[in-house]
Design an enzyme around this catalytic site. Structure first.
Site, short mmCIF file in Angstrom:
data_model
loop_
_atom_site.label_atom_id
_atom_site.label_comp_id
_atom_site.label_asym_id
_atom_site.label_seq_id
_atom_site.Cartn_x
_atom_site.Cartn_y
_atom_site.Cartn_z
N CYS A 95 0.84 -1.19 0.00
CA CYS A 95 0.00 0.00 0.00
C CYS A 95 0.88 1.24 0.00
O CYS A 95 1.89 1.29 0.72
CB CYS A 95 -0.89 0.00 1.24
N HIS A 137 -8.28 -4.19 -2.97
CA HIS A 137 -7.47 -3.35 -2.08
C HIS A 137 -7.97 -1.90 -2.11
O HIS A 137 -8.19 -1.28 -1.06
CB HIS A 137 -5.99 -3.41 -2.51
N GLU A 138 -8.15 -1.37 -3.32
CA GLU A 138 -8.57 0.04 -3.44
C GLU A 138 -10.00 0.24 -2.93
O GLU A 138 -10.30 1.24 -2.27
CB GLU A 138 -8.44 0.52 -4.89
N HIS A 141 -10.21 0.70 0.72
CA HIS A 141 -9.90 2.07 1.18
C HIS A 141 -11.17 2.91 1.28
O HIS A 141 -11.30 3.75 2.17
CB HIS A 141 -8.94 2.77 0.22
ZN LIG Z 1 -3.59 1.10 -0.28
#
Ligand SMILES: [Zn+2]
Length: 161
Positions: A95, A137-138, A141
């Site tokens: 990240c 992953h994004e 967020h």
């Molecule tokens: Zn990240």
């Protein structure tokens, strides 16, 4: 324009907040946000030699917006997933908000991402493997979830070699 010093680091409380959907009336602002995201990603790539996508909250823009640039730039407004595969795979994730830490996580091998593009048109894209993991992953967020929170176990952390 935002730069690398605006990138929120692990521990910043904003990284743990759930983002608001982008409104159609905010579309003119999206262009500015994308310029910021693009610029910061460029600086990260120059400094750390990685980075394929970035989520708006990593710059403190608390909106459901993802910018990805692999071969060409693509923006995902208000993304949602469907058809998540039951098949999972493990990998070491990274990240930009903690560039030296790797975290072992489990992700869906395939999924379809449904989103709005920069013209507010509905789009869908079926992805697998590394793209599937990147988008998970994004997307995390946008919900205030970091890959550290998805570590498989206590030993799923290592320093980038
Ligand atoms: Zn990240």
């Amino acid at each position: 324009m935002k730069s690398l010093t605006d990138l929120l680091q692990l521990g910043n409380p904003l990284l743990y907040e759930v983002c608001e959907p982008v409104l159609q009336s905010e579309l003119p602002l999206v262009a500015d946000w994308v310029l910021d995201l693009e610029n910061v990603m460029k600086e990260i790539r120059a400094k750390y030699n990685f980075g394929r996508a970035i989520a708006a909250p990593q710059l403190g823009i608390m909106k459901r917006l993802i910018y990805m640039n692999i071969d060409k730039p693509i923006i995902f407004i208000n993304p949602e997933f469907s058809d998540l595969s039951t098949e999972m795979f493990e990998l070491w994730d990274d990240c930009m908000s903690f560039p030296n830490l790797l975290v072992k996580v489990k992700r869906h091998k395939q999924l379809t991402i449904n989103y709005l593009d920069e013209n507010w048109k509905t789009q869908e894209w079926k992805v697998s493997d590394d793209l599937s993991e990147l988008l998970q992953h994004e997307y995390d967020h946008l919900d205030g979830i970091l890959c550290t929170m998805r570590a498989i176990d206590d030993k799923s952390f290592k320093w980038r070699p």
